[in-house]
Design an enzyme around this catalytic site. Structure first.
Site: not given
Length: 290
Positions: A99, A174, A242
């Site tokens: 990701t 995502k 993150k």
């Protein structure tokens, strides 16, 4: 694509090790590299081939998959000295399943194309359970024909596999996934805490609410872990932070207001400060209960 294609796999952590294992089971020669060799021992015992550098993996593979922690890791692996792009043979498919940022996905794809390679971004959702059971949702960005070429390999690791559009589209998708999870996880944790404070049996409450309008993957899969006091990572708190940072930056670039996402990020950063960065995302319960 020939089912016997040699596949390189870089990053064999909580999810990567299961994903690579499925490729081995299907008969693919799998070449692996990870910064900590001990994390690869189980795969090596199953027949994977250890490579001591990223460059060696790239040279030995017809398809290279990366599943690492941070965008900075992915950038180094692809563009760094002895990286994937400068060592892969022309025609190689490179698939970043980390990701990461949509901008980095576009950069990898554009650079790959100039070198005669095929670049795809294919982040996943489903955590350790989805990886272990080969039931991941895989969101793919890149050229349609490249997607179709690697689809048989992706199908060994996931079930819900959708081509979302051009390079970067997988990463944008995502971000949508993480935005939905962020606020949802607050709700899951608050519901368990409320049940406890009300003197109810949280497991019994879960039976009533998970199949109704409140139902979600997080409620069905992570609330039981909370109730059982199991905060081992299916997905690390530090990696979720993150992801939320990337999503917030992308949202701000588009002029979007995402107050739920901002609140979740702030709470998770407080959780990390409590020493829970390596816990699973459902450990947010600990921050909200204190």
């Amino acid at each position: 694509m020939n089912q016997n294609k040699a596949v390189g796999f870089i990053g064999t952590g909580v999810m990567g090790k299961s994903m690579a294992a499925h490729l081995l089971t299907a008969g693919h020669p799998v070449h692996i590299y990870t910064r900590t060799r001990e994390k690869a021992e189980e795969l090596l015992s199953k027949g994977a081939v250890w490579r001591s550098t990223v460059a060696e993996v790239a040279k030995a593979s017809e398809v290279v998959i990366t599943m690492v922690g941070y965008p900075s890791d992915a950038e180094e692996i692809y563009f760094g000295e002895d990286g994937i792009l400068e060592n892969a043979e022309k025609g190689t498919y490179v698939i970043d399943m980390t990701t990461s940022s949509p901008q980095l996905a576009e950069k990898i794809s554009n650079s790959a194309r100039k070198l005669g390679l095929h670049g795809l971004d294919a982040p996943v959702s489903g955590g350790d359970v989805g990886a272990r059971e080969a039931k991941l949702s895989i969101m793919v960005g890149g050229e349609k024909e490249d997607f179709e070429a690697v689809l048989p390999i992706l199908q060994l690791m996931g079930q819900n596999i959708v081509h979302q559009g051009k390079a970067g589209a997988g990463q944008h998708t995502k971000m949508c996934n993480q935005i939905a999870i962020a606020s949802g996880m607050i709700g899951v944790c608050e519901a368990v805490i409320y049940a406890e404070k009300a003197g109810l049996d949280p497991s019994s409450v879960l039976k009533s609410i998970e199949s109704g309008a409140a139902g979600s993957w997080s409620l069905s899969n992570l609330a039981p872990r909370i109730i059982n006091g199991n905060f081992e990572p299916g997905f690390y708190v530090k990696h979720f932070i993150k992801d939320m940072k990337i999503a917030l930056e992308s949202a701000e670039d588009m002029g979007l207001l995402t107050p739920g996402l901002k609140l979740a990020k702030d709470l998770y950063e407080e959780l990390a400060e409590m020493g829970e960065g390596n816990s699973g995302t459902h450990a947010l319960y600990k921050r909200l209960k204190r």
